[in-house]
Write a protein that holds these residues in place. Structure first.
Motif, PDB file in Angstrom:
ATOM      1  N   CYS A  81      70.068 -23.683  -7.648  1.00 47.73           N
ATOM      2  CA  CYS A  81      68.766 -23.202  -7.771  1.00 47.73           C
ATOM      3  C   CYS A  81      67.922 -23.090  -6.525  1.00 47.73           C
ATOM      4  O   CYS A  81      67.848 -24.063  -5.742  1.00 47.73           O
ATOM      5  N   ALA A  92      64.895 -22.681  -6.335  1.00 47.91           N
ATOM      6  CA  ALA A  92      63.646 -23.247  -6.520  1.00 47.91           C
ATOM      7  C   ALA A  92      63.481 -24.655  -6.629  1.00 47.91           C
ATOM      8  O   ALA A  92      62.560 -25.139  -7.153  1.00 47.91           O
ATOM      9  N   VAL A 148      64.806 -26.378  -9.401  1.00 50.95           N
ATOM     10  CA  VAL A 148      64.388 -26.523 -10.579  1.00 50.95           C
ATOM     11  C   VAL A 148      65.282 -27.642 -11.092  1.00 50.95           C
ATOM     12  O   VAL A 148      66.439 -27.461 -10.783  1.00 50.95           O
ATOM     13  N   VAL A 185      67.195 -28.203 -13.448  1.00 49.74           N
ATOM     14  CA  VAL A 185      67.550 -27.234 -14.460  1.00 49.74           C
ATOM     15  C   VAL A 185      68.537 -28.177 -15.649  1.00 49.74           C
ATOM     16  O   VAL A 185      68.366 -27.713 -17.000  1.00 49.74           O
ATOM     17  N   CYS A 223      60.521 -21.511 -11.730  1.00 54.80           N
ATOM     18  CA  CYS A 223      61.769 -20.970 -11.654  1.00 54.80           C
ATOM     19  C   CYS A 223      61.496 -19.410 -11.333  1.00 54.80           C
ATOM     20  O   CYS A 223      60.343 -18.992 -11.690  1.00 54.80           O
ATOM     21  N   VAL A 224      62.086 -18.717 -10.391  1.00 57.70           N
ATOM     22  CA  VAL A 224      61.834 -17.421  -9.970  1.00 57.70           C
ATOM     23  C   VAL A 224      62.753 -16.417 -10.700  1.00 57.70           C
ATOM     24  O   VAL A 224      62.729 -15.179 -10.527  1.00 57.70           O
ATOM     25  N   CYS A 266      66.028 -16.013 -11.405  1.00 57.88           N
ATOM     26  CA  CYS A 266      67.081 -15.145 -10.519  1.00 57.88           C
ATOM     27  C   CYS A 266      68.329 -15.380 -11.229  1.00 57.88           C
ATOM     28  O   CYS A 266      69.224 -14.330 -11.102  1.00 57.88           O
ATOM     29  N   GLY A 267      68.614 -16.110 -12.274  1.00 52.49           N
ATOM     30  CA  GLY A 267      69.787 -16.066 -12.872  1.00 52.49           C
ATOM     31  C   GLY A 267      70.952 -16.803 -12.500  1.00 52.49           C
ATOM     32  O   GLY A 267      71.914 -17.028 -13.148  1.00 52.49           O
ATOM     33  N   CYS A 279      71.504 -20.006 -12.062  1.00 54.88           N
ATOM     34  CA  CYS A 279      71.905 -21.240 -12.926  1.00 54.88           C
ATOM     35  C   CYS A 279      72.898 -20.724 -14.045  1.00 54.88           C
ATOM     36  O   CYS A 279      74.008 -21.486 -14.263  1.00 54.88           O
ATOM     37  N   ILE A 336      64.962 -19.814 -20.345  1.00 56.88           N
ATOM     38  CA  ILE A 336      63.804 -19.977 -19.620  1.00 56.88           C
ATOM     39  C   ILE A 336      62.659 -18.803 -19.675  1.00 56.88           C
ATOM     40  O   ILE A 336      61.386 -19.053 -19.862  1.00 56.88           O
TER      41      ILE A 336
HETATM   42  S1  SF4 Z   1      66.981 -18.923 -12.875  1.00 51.41           S
HETATM   43 FE1  SF4 Z   1      67.651 -20.747 -12.821  1.00 51.41          FE
HETATM   44  S2  SF4 Z   1      68.771 -20.919 -10.610  1.00 51.41           S
HETATM   45 FE2  SF4 Z   1      67.059 -19.252 -10.678  1.00 51.41          FE
HETATM   46  S3  SF4 Z   1      65.167 -20.107  -9.941  1.00 51.41           S
HETATM   47 FE3  SF4 Z   1      65.456 -20.194 -12.401  1.00 51.41          FE
HETATM   48  S4  SF4 Z   1      66.176 -22.192 -12.802  1.00 51.41           S
HETATM   49 FE4  SF4 Z   1      66.484 -21.906 -10.623  1.00 51.41          FE
END
Ligand code: SF4
Ligand code: SF4
Lengths: 428, 319
Positions: free
Chosen positions: A360, A362, A364, A366, A390-391, A393-394, A396, A410
Motif C-alpha cells: 500500500c 498510503a 493504510v 489494510v 486510501c488513494v 489505487c487497487g 491491495c 473501500i
Molecule cells: S487501494 Fe489499497 S493499496 Fe491502494 S491506497 Fe487504498 S488501501 Fe492502499
C-alpha cells in the motif's frame, strides 16, 4: 495476464506507460452510424421540443432537457434524434441517453462561435463540459468556495493508458492556449501542471503553468496521491477537492478548451487508448458517443461470453456490460480482457498474510481495515484504520492472497459514509 | 444498449497477481517435507503412523465442523492439512492414536474454528493443541519415557530434558553436528535443523514467510542464551545447544510465522520474533519446562495484536 514470479519475496512494481518520442497518428474511426450522448440528468416532465425523435441536430448544438438552467450536452454529430431513454451510471448516477442517427456530413452549429468574442466561464461551461477530457468547468463555476488551484495532470492515472500523455505531447499548442484561457476566464492564478517524471525535461517552462514532475511509478498519478504530494494533506470524510479549493483536470480537457478557442468549434474527437486481449494497444480518435463496439471492430477484437470490457485502465477502470455503450468525454481507455485472464474475487476471509499492507503506497492498515469493512463498520474503519488515507489505487486487491475485493469495499465504505452525511444534517 | 454477449461485469482492479490461499498452505507443507522425511528415517514406521493420523484426523475434524456449522467445505484450502502436518511434526513417534486425534480436535475446533475460522485464530492452532495435550497427558509427551524402547545410534536422551536435569555438563555428551543433522530425540519433524532451515529458506524466498520473524526469533534466542551462559556457564548451556535442540528451529520457521497470529509490519515482526526467542530461553533457563518454545509462542501470539499496532503513519495522518 500477470502472475507472481517464483521468487515471491520482492514486491511487484508498476510503471506508467511512457510514449516513445515518435508519436503515432491516432487511428481515426469511420463515422459511426449512430452515436449516443449522455445528458447528465435524469429524465423529467416536459422535455424541450428539440429532445424528440425525428428532430435534426447540428454538430456542436447544445442540448438541454428544457429551458431551465441545468446540465447540457453538445451534439458531437449532425443527424436525427432516434431515441431518448433513461440511463443508469455508476454509483446510481442518472443520465438521459440521446441516440442520434448520424448524417455523413457535418453541419456546424454557430452558437459557440458567436460567444467567442467575449469568453466567459459561463459560455465555456455551457458548451465544453462534454468536450474530450470532460473539462470540470461546471465544478469551477459552481464551487461554493473559490477555486485557488487548478491541477492539470499530463499523464494517465492508470496503467496501460496512453491518452493524456499522448495529448500532452501532440497538442502542446492547444494546451498552452487552454491554460491561457483558463487563467482568463476563471481568474485562478495558480495552475500546476504535473507531468510524468521521465518526460519532464522536454516540457519545462512552456506552458504558462507551474510544471512539476511526478514519479513514473504507479499509483503516483492518482489524483488523491497527487493531491497529497502537492498539499501534504488528504481528503477527510465528506471533503471534496473543490471544497478544498482545488480542481483536477486532464491534459486533454485543457487541450479541448484551447482548441475550442482557436477554432471557434467545440472539439468532438476523443482520444482513446484501446487495448486488446493480448495487450496490443492503439490510440484512436473517435467522436464522442461512438459505440465502443466500433472501436473494437476497428481493432479486430471480438468479444465472447464472460469476457470483460473495461472503461479505463486495469487498476481503476469500470467494467461495462455492453459494447453498445458510447465513448464518453472521460473514456481514456478501453480494455478488453479475455475470460481466461479474469481472476474472480472471493468471499474468503482475510488470512492476515500482510501482502496488502506491504504494497500500500498510503500506509493504510489494510489487513485490519478490511475486517471492519467486511463487517459493515465503515465509520470505525475511517476512525481507526485510515480509510480516508486510501488513494484508491487497487494494489491491495491486486496482491490479496484471499482475493478479497478490498478496493470495492473501500469505495463502498466511502460512498456509504458520504451518503450518511447529508442524512445526518437533515436530521438536525 | 444490450450486448449480444454476456460480458462479465465486476469491479476494479481487473488484474490479480495470481496468488491464492491454498498455494500458501501447500507450499508450507512442501517446505516441511525435508524435516518430516528426516524424522521418518530416524523414528521409522511409528512416526509415519502418527503423521498420517495427525493429517487425516485434522482433515476429518475440519470436515465434521463444516458439516455441523453448515459452512462451505474448506478442505481444499489446505489449511487443515497444514495444521495436521505441523501438529504431527511436534509429536513423539509413539503418541497413541487417541491422543493424536484429540490434539487435532483441539487444533481445528478450539484453535481455529470457534474463533471464526481461518485468519481469526488468536493462537497458532497446532501450538495450542500441543500445549493442551502435553498438560493433559504429560507422560505421553515425555520423549524419554516414550522412546525408551527405540534403539538409536546416538545419545537417546532428550537434550533439553537432560540439560534441565543434570546441568550444562551434559552438553558435552552431544555433538552439535549430530544435533544439526537430526540425530536427537524429539518431535517427528522438529529434530533436523538442516532440513528445517532448508524449508524455512524456501518459504522466505518464495515470499510465504517474512525473514524478520525467524531472524529476530533466532537472534533473540541466541543473544539471551549467550548472556545467560556468560553470566553463569556452570548453570546455563551455550547458545548453539539451545539453537539446535527442542522445537527451536521449527518454532522459528514454522510456528512463530503462522499468518493469523503474527504481525505484518517490519518493526512489530522484529519485536515479536525477538520476544519469542527471549521468552524461550527465560522459560528454559529459569522456568520449570525443559523446552519453552510452545509457551513462548503462545505468549507472543497473545501480544501480536498489541505489537502490530506499531505501524507507520498513513499518508495524511499527522498525529
Ligand atoms: S487501494 Fe489499497 S493499496 Fe491502494 S491506497 Fe487504498 S488501501 Fe492502499
Ligand atoms: S492481502 Fe488479503 S489476505 Fe493478506 S492480509 Fe491483506 S487482506 Fe488479508
Amino acid at each position: 495476464m500477470l502472475s507472481k514470479p517464483f521468487f515471491g519475496y520482492t514486491q511487484p512494481k508498476f510503471q506508467y506507460e511512457l510514449l516513445s518520442t515518435k508519436l503515432p497518428r491516432p487511428a481515426i474511426t469511420t463515422q459511426p452510424a449512430t452515436v449516443t450522448l449522455l445528458l447528465p440528468r435524469e429524465m423529467g416532465p416536459n422535455p424541450s421540443p428539440i429532445l424528440k425523435p425525428g428532430v435534426k441536430v447540428r454538430t456542436g448544438q447544445r442540448l438541454t432537457w428544457d429551458e431551465n438552467p441545468g446540465p447540457a450536452v453538445v451534439s458531437s454529430v449532425t443527424g436525427t434524434i432516434t431515441g431518448i431513454s433513461a440511463h443508469l451510471g455508476d454509483y446510481g448516477r442518472k443520465f438521459t441517453a440521446i441516440a442520434i442517427a448520424v448524417d455523413p456530413k457535418d453541419d456546424w452549429d454557430k452558437q459557440f462561435a458567436e460567444t467567442r468574442g467575449d469568453l466567459t466561464l459561463q459560455a465555456l461551461t455551457a458548451h465544453l463540459t462534454g468536450a474530450p477530457g470532460a473539462p470540470p468547468l461546471e465544478t469551477i463555476a459552481n464551487a461554493t468556495r473559490p477555486i485557488e488551484t487548478i491541477v492539470i495532470y499530463g499523464g494517465d492515472t492508470d496503467l496501460l493508458v496512453d491518452t493524456n500523455l499522448y495529448v500532452l505531447k501532440s497538442q502542446t499548442a492547444a494546451i498552452e492556449q487552454g491554460i491561457k484561457t483558463l487563467k482568463k476566464v476563471t481568474g485562478v492564478e495558480r495552475i500546476i501542471m504535473m507531468v510524468p517524471g521521465d518526460s519532464f525535461q522536454n516540457f519545462d517552462g512552456h506552458f504558462g503553468a507551474d510544471v512539476r514532475a511526478v514519479p513514473n511509478s504507479y499509483p503516483q498519478g492518482q489524483p488523491l496521491m497527487i493531491y497529497y504530494r502537492l498539499f501534504g494533506r488528504i481528503l477527510e470524510q465528506g471533503q471534496t477537492f473543490e471544497g478544498q479549493g482545488v480542481v483536477f483536470m486532464r491534459a486533454e480537457a485543457v487541450a479541448s478548451i484551447g482548441k475550442a478557442v482557436t477554432d471557434g468549434r467545440v472539439p468532438m474527437e476523443k482520444i482513446v487508448t484501446v487495448v486488446d486481449k493480448q495487450g496490443q494497444k492503439k490510440v484512436f480518435a473517435a467522436r464522442i458517443g461512438t459505440p465502443v463496439g466500433n472501436l473494437l471492430k476497428a481493432m479486430n477484437i471480438t468479444l465472447a461470453d464472460r469476457d470483460r470490457l473495461i472503461f479505463g485502465g486495469p487498476m481503476t477502470g469500470t467494467a461495462v456490460y455492453s459494447e453498445e455503450l458510447p465513448v464518453l468525454p472521460d473514456t481514456d481507455a478501453i480494455l478488453v480482457q479475455d475470460s481466461h485472464d479474469v481472476v474472480l474475487s472471493s468471499d474468503y476471509p482475510c488470512i492476515n498474510c500482510g501482502e496488502c499492507v506491504r504494497i500500500c503506497p498510503a500506509n493504510v492498515g489494510v489487513n485490519v481495515l478490511v475486517r471492519y469493512l467486511e463487517a459493515g463498520q465503515y465509520q470505525e474503519g475511517a476512525n481507526l484504520y485510515d480509510l480516508y488515507s486510501c488513494v484508491e489505487c487497487g494494489l491491495c486487491s491486486l496482491v490479496c492472497v484471499a482475493r478479497i475485493p478490498i478496493l470495492q469495499y473501500i469505495k463502498l465504505a466511502k460512498f456509504e459514509l458520504a451518503r450518511e452525511v447529508p442524512a445526518e444534517e437533515e436530521n438536525e | 444498449m444490450n450486448s449480444q454477449n454476456k460480458l462479465l461485469v465486476s469491479h476494479a482492479p481487473f488484474w490479480h497477481i495470481g496468488t491464492a490461499v491454498p498455494a500458501r498452505h501447500y507450499n508450507t507443507i512442501i517446505a516441511a517435507l525435508p524435516a518430516i522425511l528426516m524424522g521418518l528415517s530416524v523414528f521409522g514406521v511409528p512416526a509415519l503412523a502418527v503423521m498420517s493420523m495427525s493429517i487425516a484426523s485434522a482433515i476429518g475434524w475440519e470436515l465434521i465442523y463444516t458439516k455441523i456449522a453448515k459452512r462451505p467445505n474448506t478442505l481444499g484450502d489446505g489449511h487443515a492439512v497444514m495444521i495436521g502436518t505441523i501438529f504431527g511434526m511436534l509429536l513423539p513417534a509413539t503418541l497413541p492414536w487417541w491422543a493424536v486425534v484429540t490434539g487435532t480436535f483441539v487444533a481445528i475446533f478450539i484453535g481455529k474454528q470457534i474463533f471464526g475460522g481461518i485468519g481469526s485464530n488468536p493462537f497458532n492452532p497446532a501450538v495450542l493443541a500441543l500445549a493442551i495435550i502435553s498438560i493433559s497427558w504429560k507422560n505421553h509427551l515425555d520423549f524419554d519415557a516414550q522412546l525408551v524402547h527405540f534403539n538409536f545410534d546416538f545419545n537417546a536422551a532428550h537434550p533439553l530434558v537432560a540439560l534441565k536435569a543434570f546441568g550444562p555438563e551434559v552438553v558435552q555428551g552431544y555433538s552439535l553436528t549430530q544435533l544439526f543433522l537430526g540425530q536427537q530425540v524429539g518431535g517427528i519433524g522438529s529434530t533436523c535443523g538442516l532440513a528445517l532451515i532448508i524449508g524455512g529458506l524456501y518459504l522466505i524466498i518464495r515470499g510465504f514467510v517474512r525473514w524478520e520473524i525467524p531472524f529476530a526469533f533466532i537472534l533473540g534466542l541466541f543473544i539471551t542464551a549467550t548472556l545467560f551462559h556468560m553470566a553463569a556457564p556452570e548453570r546455563f548451556a551455550g547458545p548453539m545447544f539451545h539453537l539446535l535442540t527442542g522445537y527451536t528451529l521449527i518454532g522459528a520457521f514454522f510456528l512463530a510465522t503462522e499468518d493469523a497470529t503474527s504481525p505484518v509490519y517490519p518493526l512489530p515482526m522484529l519485536l515479536y520474533g525477538a520476544l519469542g526467542g527471549i521468552m524461550t530461553i527465560l522459560i528454559r533457563n529459569i522456568g520449570s519446562y525443559p523446552d519453552g518454545i510452545i509457551y513462548a509462542i503462545l505468549v507472543i501470539n497473545l501480544i501480536n495484536p498489541l505489537v502490530d499496532k506499531i505501524r507507520p503513519k498513513a499518508i495524511g495522518k499527522v498525529a
